[in-house]
Design an enzyme around this catalytic site. Structure first.
Site, mmCIF file in Angstrom:
data_model
loop_
_atom_site.group_PDB
_atom_site.id
_atom_site.type_symbol
_atom_site.label_atom_id
_atom_site.label_comp_id
_atom_site.label_asym_id
_atom_site.label_seq_id
_atom_site.Cartn_x
_atom_site.Cartn_y
_atom_site.Cartn_z
ATOM 1 N N GLU A 1 -0.464 1.785 1.262
ATOM 2 C CA GLU A 1 -1.446 1.872 2.328
ATOM 3 C C GLU A 1 -2.093 3.252 2.189
ATOM 4 O OE1 GLU A 1 0.204 1.239 6.229
ATOM 5 O OE2 GLU A 1 -1.760 1.549 7.154
ATOM 6 N N ARG B 1 15.314 0.904 -0.681
ATOM 7 C CA ARG B 1 14.388 2.013 -0.837
ATOM 8 C C ARG B 1 15.137 3.225 -1.366
ATOM 9 N NH1 ARG B 1 11.256 2.474 3.174
ATOM 10 N NH2 ARG B 1 10.803 4.670 3.018
ATOM 11 N N LYS C 1 6.373 9.269 5.791
ATOM 12 C CA LYS C 1 4.993 9.765 5.849
ATOM 13 C C LYS C 1 4.763 10.588 7.098
ATOM 14 C CE LYS C 1 2.592 6.192 3.262
ATOM 15 N NZ LYS C 1 1.865 4.933 3.393
HETATM 16 P P1 ATP Z 1 4.330 3.142 5.930
HETATM 17 O O1 ATP Z 1 4.295 1.689 5.615
HETATM 18 O O2 ATP Z 1 5.233 3.506 7.054
HETATM 19 O O3 ATP Z 1 3.015 3.778 6.026
HETATM 20 P P2 ATP Z 1 5.493 3.375 3.312
HETATM 21 O O4 ATP Z 1 6.289 4.520 2.775
HETATM 22 O O5 ATP Z 1 6.072 2.029 3.334
HETATM 23 O O6 ATP Z 1 5.037 3.861 4.740
HETATM 24 P P3 ATP Z 1 3.329 2.253 1.781
HETATM 25 O O7 ATP Z 1 2.044 2.862 1.412
HETATM 26 O O8 ATP Z 1 3.316 1.008 2.574
HETATM 27 O O9 ATP Z 1 4.141 3.370 2.537
HETATM 28 O O10 ATP Z 1 4.235 2.084 0.500
HETATM 29 C C1 ATP Z 1 3.780 1.506 -0.692
HETATM 30 C C2 ATP Z 1 4.920 0.892 -1.442
HETATM 31 O O11 ATP Z 1 5.910 1.873 -1.723
HETATM 32 C C3 ATP Z 1 5.593 -0.188 -0.636
HETATM 33 O O12 ATP Z 1 5.754 -1.319 -1.473
HETATM 34 C C4 ATP Z 1 6.897 0.408 -0.227
HETATM 35 O O13 ATP Z 1 7.897 -0.559 -0.139
HETATM 36 C C5 ATP Z 1 7.187 1.398 -1.355
HETATM 37 N N1 ATP Z 1 8.017 2.498 -0.883
HETATM 38 C C6 ATP Z 1 7.769 3.336 0.152
HETATM 39 N N2 ATP Z 1 8.788 4.195 0.344
HETATM 40 C C7 ATP Z 1 9.716 3.907 -0.601
HETATM 41 C C8 ATP Z 1 11.007 4.428 -0.939
HETATM 42 N N3 ATP Z 1 11.553 5.439 -0.252
HETATM 43 N N4 ATP Z 1 11.663 3.885 -1.980
HETATM 44 C C9 ATP Z 1 11.121 2.868 -2.681
HETATM 45 N N5 ATP Z 1 9.934 2.324 -2.420
HETATM 46 C C10 ATP Z 1 9.224 2.822 -1.396
#
Ligand code: ATP
Ligand code: MG
Length: 589
Positions: free
Chosen positions: A65, A296, A306
């Protein structure tokens, strides 16, 4: 080499098996996705009918995102998705999941692209935006309403919450659940036309208010948000919910394996329900994508949320998103972490199905391992004090030869000039040596690395008792690389630079941003766990060849660690170095 590879990206030959690889291999063996067609660009079933067989064996995607900078956790996801596509002759898409108009910005889009490229991956023509599918998502919602599979609910958010039930109690149908499809459709069109205020009503899938899975108790799929979107501007005032949008994005892009983190496990039944209904209605083509969850990345000594990262930047606890202390990918890059190190890390930690913590030293070790192999050696004195060789003639100078890489003789040697006055590390002299100290102390012999053996004779002090210079005499026949080099045995070996030739430069000694393993554990404010010593700025004395270093050049400074010329601030003539990581782990318990 597969399509997603950039030159220099190693194929995942030595990869070990894990549950995702086994899953993919089973799908490949059964030919599950072999019948899939690909029309070249994402689209609904109609676009793909009669399309060519999809040349990619699997399709994965990385779906950020664009509401923040990528962090170390995202690196795991990027390496996983792009790595699998490389390994199985597939394609990985970069898709911006920009369904939330309020928090998304072009700045983040650009930074995410840069970070993914920097990690060594390329999506070719497969860069997409979820917002490009808003039209289809709207049509699909109309279809669901018409088919009696969704309805417009005019309850307030509080009422919806109250009627949803709990983990132990089923939900209750609200008063709008059984309105006619025609009635719902009319309302939905009014929503789209901007006739209703934010929050006045939502579209909900009509599934089962008594389902044991709360996510199936008529989840919301569309909401009103009168906000300007970074790409679609004011064309829409209704936006799809993430849980509705994401499966559709995957299906339109013909993704085969949609990998996500564990918290989405309970959403999988809705993912499958939604795509199944749209395929039944002829809007999407089978075979449909399948969601697979993995744990994760949780890393000690950092925060990977974030929200917390934004707070660190906005409250100026760090100097912006690319501060080398920050666990963002731009920060890691400036710090000197390498893409190869990240890929090694991702492979080493693998993927598992339950949450666990990875110790930060695992990541640091991967960086050390890659840098040890790839970084040339140089000499830098970080805490300089003068060493005067009293029997070395004033004005005399001679060449010493230092190997650029001890394990790679083909990288050659460089000349380091030796003169009467040198800079050495303050800690390499002790007036009264502690037990087991083999470096300079009065009467002791020590080798000046790549030069002579010297005998320490004493030191000068100022009025306050601080040591201002160390004195020694060299033993002429003992120069490294000559026949007499071993004639005098020594236990200590220290580095030095000629004071006359050295270049003084700013060096930033970075360390971990947090001083505790789990910053903010419990109810504690994570800011209280910040490590005040995470950055120390010093003036070091560097060997002369470092003067002309170009930005982002990496070196091992002998006996100290790995350093990189700062991407933003370093210039040939005025180098500035960042410490990436020390040679050894000083945090181990
Ligand atoms: P949010 O959705 O709260 O804004 P997010 O960290 O999930 O935060 P995204 O931009 O949705 O951010 O993440 C993009 C991709 O990265 C998603 O597929 C998510 O599952 C993956 N991702 C995010 N944080 C982690 C992590 N700590 N370990 C592995 N994959 C991650
Ligand atoms: Mg997310």
């Amino acid at each position: 080499m597969a399509k997603n590879a950039k030159p220099g990206t190693e194929p995942a030959a030595a990869s070990t098996s894990n549950f995702i690889r086994s899953h993919i291999e089973a799908d490949l063996a059964s030919g599950k996705y072999a019948s899939r067609t690909w029309g070249g660009k994402p689209g609904p079933a109609a676009v793909h009918q009669g399309g060519a067989a999809d040349p990619a064996k699997i399709r994965t995607r990385f779906p950020p995102e664009p509401n923040g900078y990528l962090h170390l956790g995202h690196a795991k996801s990027i390496c996983l998705n792009f790595g699998l596509a490389l390994q199985y002759n597939g394609i990985c898409h970069l898709r911006f999941d920009d369904t939330n108009p309020e928090k998304e910005e072009q700045e983040y889009v650009d930074a995410i692209r840069d970070a993914a490229h920097w990690l060594g991956f390329d999506w070719g023509t497969h860069g997409y935006f979820a917002s490009d599918y808003f039209g289809f998502m709207y049509e699909a919602a109309e279809h669901l309403i018409t088919a009696g599979l969704a309805y417009v609910d005019e309850q307030s958010a509080d009422e919806i919450r109250a009627n949803r039930g709990t983990l132990t109690q089923p939900g209750k149908p609200g008063p709008w659940r059984d309105r006619t499809a025609a009635d719902s459709l009319a309302r939905f069109r009014e929503m789209r036309a901007g006739k209703h205020a934010d929050g006045a009503m939502v579209v909900r899938a009509k599934i089962d208010m008594a389902s044991p899975n709360i996510n199936l108790r008529d989840p919301a799929i569309y909401r009103i948000r009168k906000a300007t979107h970074h790409r679609t501007g004011d064309s829409w005032c209704i936006y799809p919910m993430y849980t509705y949008a994401h499966p559709i994005e995957d299906a339109l892009e013909r993704i085969s394996h949609s990998l996500c983190t564990l918290e989405f496990q309970d959403q999988r039944p809705f993912y499958d329900w939604l795509l199944g209904k749209l395929a039944d209605g002829g809007l999407l083509a089978r075979p449909l994508p399948q969601q697979i969850e993995f744990a994760r990345l949780n890393l000690t000594y950092v925060v990977l949320s974030k929200r917390k990262l934004i707070q660190l930047v906005e409250e100026k606890h760090v100097d912006g998103w690319d501060d080398p202390r920050l666990p963002t990918l731009v920060g890691a890059r400036r710090r000197g972490y390498t893409a190869e190190g990240f890929r090694m890390f991702a492979e080493r930690i693998g993927v598992v199905k339950s949450d666990s913590w990875i110790d930060y030293s695992v990541l640091e070790d991967c960086m050390r391992e890659h840098l040890n192999e790839s970084a040339e050696r140089r000499i830098a004195v970080l805490d300089p004090v003068k060493l005067i060789i009293d029997n070395y003639p004033q004005g005399q100078q001679e060449d010493c030869h230092a190997p650029n890489h001890p394990q790679k003789p083909d990288l050659g040697k460089r000349v380091v000039p030796l003169t009467r006055e040198l800079w050495i590390e303050r800690e390499d002299f002790a007036e009264t040596p502690p037990k087991g100290y083999f470096r300079l102390f009065p009467g002791n012999n020590v080798r000046l690395r790549y030069g002579y053996v010297v005998k320490c004779t004493g030191c000068d002090k100022d009025a306050a008792g601080n040591i201002t210079a160390v004195h020694c005499e060299y033993i002429p026949d003992t120069k490294s690389g000559t026949a007499g080099a071993d004639s005098v045995k020594v236990k200590g070996n220290i580095h030095w630079v000629s004071a006359q030739h050295a270049c003084a430069a700013e060096v930033r000694l970075y360390d971990r941003l947090f001083k505790t393993e789990h910053p903010g554990a419990g109810d504690r404010d994570f800011l209280l766990d910040l490590n005040d010593n995470a950055r120390r700025v010093i003036t070091a004395q560097l060997e002369p060849v470092l003067l002309d270093t170009t930005a982002e050049s990496r070196y091992q400074f002998e006996r100290h660690g790995y350093f990189i010329a700062d991407r933003n601030d370093s210039r040939p003539g005025t180098p500035v170095f960042n410490r990436t990581v020390t040679l050894r782990d000083s945090w181990a318990k």
